[in-house]
Design an enzyme around this catalytic site. Sequence first.
Site, PDB file in Angstrom:
ATOM      1  N   TYR A 109      22.871  42.297  75.790  1.00 13.19           N
ATOM      2  CA  TYR A 109      24.315  42.527  75.666  1.00 13.19           C
ATOM      3  C   TYR A 109      24.781  43.494  76.752  1.00 13.19           C
ATOM      4  O   TYR A 109      25.791  43.251  77.424  1.00 13.19           O
ATOM      5  CB  TYR A 109      24.576  43.087  74.273  1.00 13.19           C
ATOM      6  CG  TYR A 109      25.998  43.439  73.939  1.00 13.19           C
ATOM      7  CD1 TYR A 109      26.909  42.471  73.516  1.00 13.19           C
ATOM      8  CD2 TYR A 109      26.438  44.766  73.978  1.00 13.19           C
ATOM      9  CE1 TYR A 109      28.211  42.804  73.161  1.00 13.19           C
ATOM     10  CE2 TYR A 109      27.731  45.111  73.625  1.00 13.19           C
ATOM     11  CZ  TYR A 109      28.612  44.126  73.217  1.00 13.19           C
ATOM     12  OH  TYR A 109      29.901  44.473  72.861  1.00 13.19           O
ATOM     13  N   SER A 137      32.035  46.787  77.717  1.00 15.64           N
ATOM     14  CA  SER A 137      31.633  47.690  76.620  1.00 15.64           C
ATOM     15  C   SER A 137      31.164  49.007  77.206  1.00 15.64           C
ATOM     16  O   SER A 137      30.660  49.052  78.338  1.00 15.64           O
ATOM     17  CB  SER A 137      30.492  47.064  75.816  1.00 15.64           C
ATOM     18  OG  SER A 137      29.967  48.004  74.895  1.00 15.64           O
TER      19      SER A 137
HETATM   20  N1  LIG Z   1      33.665  46.445  68.019  1.00 18.50           N
HETATM   21  C1  LIG Z   1      33.103  47.215  68.912  1.00 18.50           C
HETATM   22  O1  LIG Z   1      32.656  48.337  68.598  1.00 18.50           O
HETATM   23  C2  LIG Z   1      33.018  46.772  70.360  1.00 18.50           C
HETATM   24  C3  LIG Z   1      32.569  47.710  71.301  1.00 18.50           C
HETATM   25  C4  LIG Z   1      32.483  47.335  72.635  1.00 18.50           C
HETATM   26  C5  LIG Z   1      32.827  46.054  73.018  1.00 18.50           C
HETATM   27  N2  LIG Z   1      33.251  45.156  72.087  1.00 18.50           N
HETATM   28  C6  LIG Z   1      33.613  43.813  72.571  1.00 18.50           C
HETATM   29  O2  LIG Z   1      34.923  43.497  72.158  1.00 18.50           O
HETATM   30  C7  LIG Z   1      35.047  42.086  71.979  1.00 18.50           C
HETATM   31  C8  LIG Z   1      35.608  41.784  70.588  1.00 18.50           C
HETATM   32  O3  LIG Z   1      34.692  42.275  69.632  1.00 18.50           O
HETATM   33  P1  LIG Z   1      35.086  42.538  68.115  1.00 18.50           P
HETATM   34  O4  LIG Z   1      34.485  43.845  67.755  1.00 18.50           O
HETATM   35  O5  LIG Z   1      36.520  42.300  67.882  1.00 18.50           O
HETATM   36  O6  LIG Z   1      34.165  41.398  67.430  1.00 18.50           O
HETATM   37  P2  LIG Z   1      34.457  40.359  66.257  1.00 18.50           P
HETATM   38  O7  LIG Z   1      33.150  39.766  65.940  1.00 18.50           O
HETATM   39  O8  LIG Z   1      35.260  41.004  65.183  1.00 18.50           O
HETATM   40  O9  LIG Z   1      35.384  39.294  66.990  1.00 18.50           O
HETATM   41  C9  LIG Z   1      34.876  38.508  68.046  1.00 18.50           C
HETATM   42  C10 LIG Z   1      35.621  37.201  68.039  1.00 18.50           C
HETATM   43  O10 LIG Z   1      35.053  36.391  69.088  1.00 18.50           O
HETATM   44  C11 LIG Z   1      34.786  35.116  68.557  1.00 18.50           C
HETATM   45  N3  LIG Z   1      33.680  34.488  69.245  1.00 18.50           N
HETATM   46  C12 LIG Z   1      32.387  34.905  69.276  1.00 18.50           C
HETATM   47  N4  LIG Z   1      31.635  34.051  69.957  1.00 18.50           N
HETATM   48  C13 LIG Z   1      32.468  33.064  70.385  1.00 18.50           C
HETATM   49  C14 LIG Z   1      32.277  31.886  71.134  1.00 18.50           C
HETATM   50  N5  LIG Z   1      31.059  31.537  71.584  1.00 18.50           N
HETATM   51  N6  LIG Z   1      33.342  31.096  71.388  1.00 18.50           N
HETATM   52  C15 LIG Z   1      34.576  31.428  70.929  1.00 18.50           C
HETATM   53  N7  LIG Z   1      34.804  32.535  70.213  1.00 18.50           N
HETATM   54  C16 LIG Z   1      33.770  33.336  69.934  1.00 18.50           C
HETATM   55  C17 LIG Z   1      34.443  35.361  67.095  1.00 18.50           C
HETATM   56  O11 LIG Z   1      34.574  34.182  66.315  1.00 18.50           O
HETATM   57  C18 LIG Z   1      35.431  36.451  66.735  1.00 18.50           C
HETATM   58  O12 LIG Z   1      36.661  35.925  66.296  1.00 18.50           O
HETATM   59  C19 LIG Z   1      33.645  41.508  72.211  1.00 18.50           C
HETATM   60  O13 LIG Z   1      33.537  41.041  73.528  1.00 18.50           O
HETATM   61  C20 LIG Z   1      32.747  42.708  72.002  1.00 18.50           C
HETATM   62  O14 LIG Z   1      31.536  42.564  72.688  1.00 18.50           O
HETATM   63  C21 LIG Z   1      33.363  45.488  70.766  1.00 18.50           C
END
Ligand SMILES: NC(=O)c1ccc[n+]([C@@H]2O[C@H](COP(=O)([O-])OP(=O)(O)OC[C@H]3O[C@@H](n4cnc5c(N)ncnc54)[C@H](O)[C@@H]3O)[C@@H](O)[C@H]2O)c1
Length: 249
Positions: free
Chosen positions: A157, A140
Amino acid sequence: MAERKVAVVTGGARGIGRACAHALAERGFDIALVDLLRPEMERTAGEIRAIGRAAMVIEADVADHARAREVAATVEAEWGRADALVNNAGRSNPKGILDCTEEEFDRTIAVNLKSCFNYIQAFVPLMRRGGGGRIVSMSSLNAHTGGVTSAVSKFAYASAKAGILGMTRALAKELGPEIAVNAICPGIIETELGNSLTRARGAELAKKIALGRVGKPQDVARMVAFLCAEEPNFITGQYFIIDGFQWEI
Ligand SMILES: NC(=O)c1ccc[n+]([C@@H]2O[C@H](COP(=O)([O-])OP(=O)(O)OC[C@H]3O[C@@H](n4cnc5c(N)ncnc54)[C@H](O)[C@@H]3O)[C@@H](O)[C@H]2O)c1
């Protein structure tokens, strides 16, 4: 007939993971989805099949080390190989240092960082048996900036996501030349995780982003698919910031 290519996408049910699954399917990969959300995974699997690729749905908590080995055994039994692993599953933690319990800290590290250890350790032998592979882990922008003080994700995080960067560099050395290991650092991306932030402050945030908008899951997925599929490859041990340039937020 060309040999099958297999990609494993954790957190592939929705958000960035779902977009990665689409982008990789469009690049010719069959997709194994690993997530906790079965109905959402089934929906994404249906979309992958509509693109013309095979999809497998595996319900698992990525924090569970033993379960990761079972997942790898299932993928090997069904499809015989793994060419790409996208460690995308993650969860934010909004607690500050004085409010975060030990359990909450441990869980944040387990879901965001230990999960990468779990899945890389489980899949490397299978990748090696197939001649090599590509690993991409979702860090991130917070790993670099420390995050936004009012945001959904604070120090625990940021610690986990920064840990992914060290793990990426170390494993690129340890696993090369057969396996390339890289990380992505998304900025603010419109997904279920990012939405509470974008809903509350979307217009204000866009003004502080050089490209004038928050990101879409596809913006991240395009880079993931490039890192997993592009040939020839001379990229490993790197991170890529996909944020429309928003360093100051
Ligand atoms: N959206 C943002 O702005 C952003 C920014 C930086 C990093 N990220 C990272 O990108 C990745 C995806 O995030 P997103 O925004 O698509 O989130 P999201 O919540 O839409 O999707 C995350 C997915 O991971 C799954 N998940 C969570 N915990 C889990 C577990 N313990 N076991 C199995 N599956 C699990 C959830 O069920 C979900 O389907 C994450 O690692 C997040 O930290 C997101």
